[in-house]
Design a protein around this motif. Structure first.
Motif, PDB file in Angstrom:
ATOM      1  N   SER A  26       5.523  -1.943  -0.676  1.00  0.00           N
ATOM      2  CA  SER A  26       5.205  -1.132  -1.775  1.00  0.00           C
ATOM      3  C   SER A  26       3.601  -1.413  -2.263  1.00  0.00           C
ATOM      4  O   SER A  26       3.290  -0.202  -2.334  1.00  0.00           O
ATOM      5  N   GLU A  30       0.702   1.352  -1.846  1.00  0.00           N
ATOM      6  CA  GLU A  30      -0.367   1.966  -2.744  1.00  0.00           C
ATOM      7  C   GLU A  30      -1.510   1.533  -2.329  1.00  0.00           C
ATOM      8  O   GLU A  30      -2.327   2.370  -2.785  1.00  0.00           O
ATOM      9  N   GLU A  34      -4.114   4.561  -2.359  1.00  0.00           N
ATOM     10  CA  GLU A  34      -5.479   4.539  -3.283  1.00  0.00           C
ATOM     11  C   GLU A  34      -6.614   4.708  -2.350  1.00  0.00           C
ATOM     12  O   GLU A  34      -7.706   5.274  -2.475  1.00  0.00           O
ATOM     13  N   SER A 334       4.369  11.453  -8.453  1.00  0.00           N
ATOM     14  CA  SER A 334       3.490  10.502  -7.835  1.00  0.00           C
ATOM     15  C   SER A 334       2.500  11.777  -6.917  1.00  0.00           C
ATOM     16  O   SER A 334       1.577  11.321  -6.246  1.00  0.00           O
TER      17      SER A 334
END
Length: 574
Positions: A26, A30, A34, A334
């Protein structure tokens, strides 16, 4: 410890390792997301109209035929989407740190003058798009003769003219009808597009190289019509956006039309679109509203709802769009809205009662409207307004004069209305007698009566009334004050004349006066011995009546000369 219990000692350790790996995955997801979004925002800043930007790895692009100078291989590369035929993005790859992202700015059907306002497309994850608008082959055209050439909205002789092309101008042709009878052109100055007849222009170059277009496809901008497909959303990461295309319209533009998988989407906000061959295309409205049309059926949707269009294996609509329903908030939470040109907040799911109200509207629109039943409402005919010409006046001022006195004509009107309205410049005013009045200011026919004109000969307005002159001392006229009597007027006072000055008399004003004379009767001066039934103002001196008798009440010493009746033009008082 018995050996049969030893495997259970490893179970907590395995669970711990799985949790750690999931947490690490996870975290890596991320970081990849990003990094990809930051790279896209930085590298694609300032992207212009009809351009595509390479946001993050990995992208595979194919150019249109004939576009050899095509470079779209690394982050920050920008190309003209006119030359883009297809684009494929990679799904999330944690090992390689890949998550494909691309940005596009489309003109679509936004006016040419609004160069800074464009549709924004953000593609991310496992997505493939195919441009259905072929790259145009351009040719210049100019008027064949000195006459201006009409540019029409459609390729028809009676279509609306949207502009002209004069002999000093050149337009760009980007398409033609299949029989080459019409060319689709664009004006260089204004950017307006339309059709010109091939017989009215000369093509600089070869018209055969122009693309064959239809009325609809000729208006498509680059990538305004496309096919798209998204892959499965299987991933080991939490919080990863689902594969799809985020579409946003600019501020200051009401709606934009897009054709995706042959489904027309009229968008006025922000939508998230996904599509799978042999399954369905889903359109989620995260802001604003949209109208979706497929197979002749359209549905409206609002922010917080989604609707679906069944797709066949060729990514074409297999059925009309469904009614909108509230979407699952987890599928949109998201979505990378930070990359959009204008910031928004993702709308929460629409409450069910509002969804039901929306669908009632959609269902009502789907029903065929019935024409209103014919009504037998009678048409109200205009009511004829009777002219008060036969309204009898009070019996007191009834002067049945058989002769008109030389100085004053005290003509009683037993049943006629007095019209004190000034007449047009060609006539002063006339006191029209009524059918029962016996006028004697003209030698009568053998019947010894001066037959007046019929009531229809006097076009008295409906508002005409038996209204006397304003002066309260007016006499010998049907004046409203109850004290009015059939007596001569005092010399200095106003008489029955609609002339404003205080000394005005009921005497015809120049230009020549008009008298109401019955048809067929000539005006002849009366003998000076005629009297008005013994009614004569004291102190007045009989004066011979000029050749044209009038019905004015004249003051004794100030009677102006009356013009010759041959030069007067008979006119009926309106």
């Amino acid at each position: 410890m018995p050996s049969r219990f030893r495997p259970f000692l490893w179970l907590p350790l395995v669970l711990i390792l799985v949790s750690v790996q999931t947490g690490l995955a996870s975290t890596v997801c991320e970081q990849v997301i990003e990094t990809a979004l930051f790279a896209s925002e930085t590298a694609c800043y300032g992207l212009g109209r009809n351009q595509a930007c390479y946001g993050n790895h990995l992208l595979e692009a194919e150019p249109q035929p004939g576009f050899n100078n095509f470079n779209f291989d690394d982050i920050g590369d920008v190309i003209d989407i006119t030359g883009l035929e297809s684009l494929r993005l990679s799904a999330m790859d944690l090992d390689a740190g890949l998550w494909g992202v691309a940005l596009m700015r489309l003109q679509a059907n936004i006016p040419h003058q609004l160069v800074t306002r464009n549709v924004t497309l953000v593609l991310f994850g496992d997505v493939e798009v195919e441009n259905r608008v072929p790259a145009p082959h351009l040719a210049a055209v100019r008027p064949r003769t000195d006459a201006n050439v009409n540019i029409r909205r459609y390729p028809e002789r009676d279509a609306y003219v949207i502009g002209t092309l004069d002999q000093t101008q050149i337009a760009l042709a980007d398409g033609r009808m299949e029989d080459s009878s019409w060319y689709h052109v664009q004006l260089l100055e204004s950017g307006r597009r339309g059709w010109v007849a091939a017989s009215t222009v000369d093509v600089i170059g070869s018209a055969d190289d122009l693309n064959v277009v239809s009325i609809q496809s000729a208006e498509f901008g680059p990538m305004q019509a496309l096919y798209m497909e998204t892959g499965d959303n299987a991933t080991n990461c939490e919080g990863v956006p689902e594969n799809g295309v985020l579409i946003q319209t600019p501020d200051g533009v009401a709606t934009v039309d897009l054709w995706i998988n042959e489904v027309k989407i009229r968008l006025g906000s922000t939508a998230f679109v996904q599509a799978n061959a042999g399954d369905r295309m889903t359109i989620k409205m995260i802001e604003g509203s949209s109208q979706v049309e497929a197979l002749g059926v359209d549905q409206f949707s609002l922010a917080g709802t989604q609707l679906e269009v069944p797709m066949n294996e060729s990514l074409q609509p297999a059925a009309p769009p469904s009614l909108p329903q509230a979407y699952d908030a987890n599928t949109v939470q998201s979505i990378p809205v930070t990359v959009l040109e204008r910031p928004i907040e993702v709308a929460p799911p629409l409450p069910q009662e509002q969804v039901d109200a929306l669908n009632r509207v959609n269902l009502a629109d789907m029903e065929t409207p019935q024409p209103p039943a014919p009504t037998n409402t009678p048409t109200v005919a205009p009511t004829a307004t009777s002219i008060p010409t036969n309204t009898p006046l009070p019996p007191t001022p009834t002067n049945t004069a058989t002769r008109v006195p030389p100085t004053a004509t005290n003509t009683p009107l037993p049943t006629a209305t007095r019209t004190s309205t000034p007449v047009p410049p060609t006539a002063t005013r006339t006191n029209t007698p009524v059918p029962t009045a016996t006028r004697t200011n003209t030698p009568l026919p053998p019947t010894a009566t001066n037959t007046p004109l019929p009531p229809t000969a006097t076009p008295v307005p409906p508002t005409a009334t038996n209204t006397p002159l304003p002066p309260p001392t007016a006499t010998n006229t049907p004046v409203p004050p109850p004290t009015a009597t059939n007596t001569p007027l005092p010399p200095p006072t106003a008489t029955n004349t609609p002339v404003p000055p205080p000394t005005a008399t009921d005497t015809p004003l120049p230009p020549p006066s008009v008298t109401t004379v019955p048809l067929g009767v000539t005006s002849t001066p009366l003998p000076p011995t005629a009297t008005n039934s013994g009614q004569q103002a004291p102190g007045t001196t009989p004066t011979p009546v000029p050749p044209t008798p009038t019905i004015a009440e004249m003051s004794p010493p100030t009677v102006p000369p009356i013009p010759d009746p041959e030069t007067a033009t008979p006119t009926e008082t309106a």
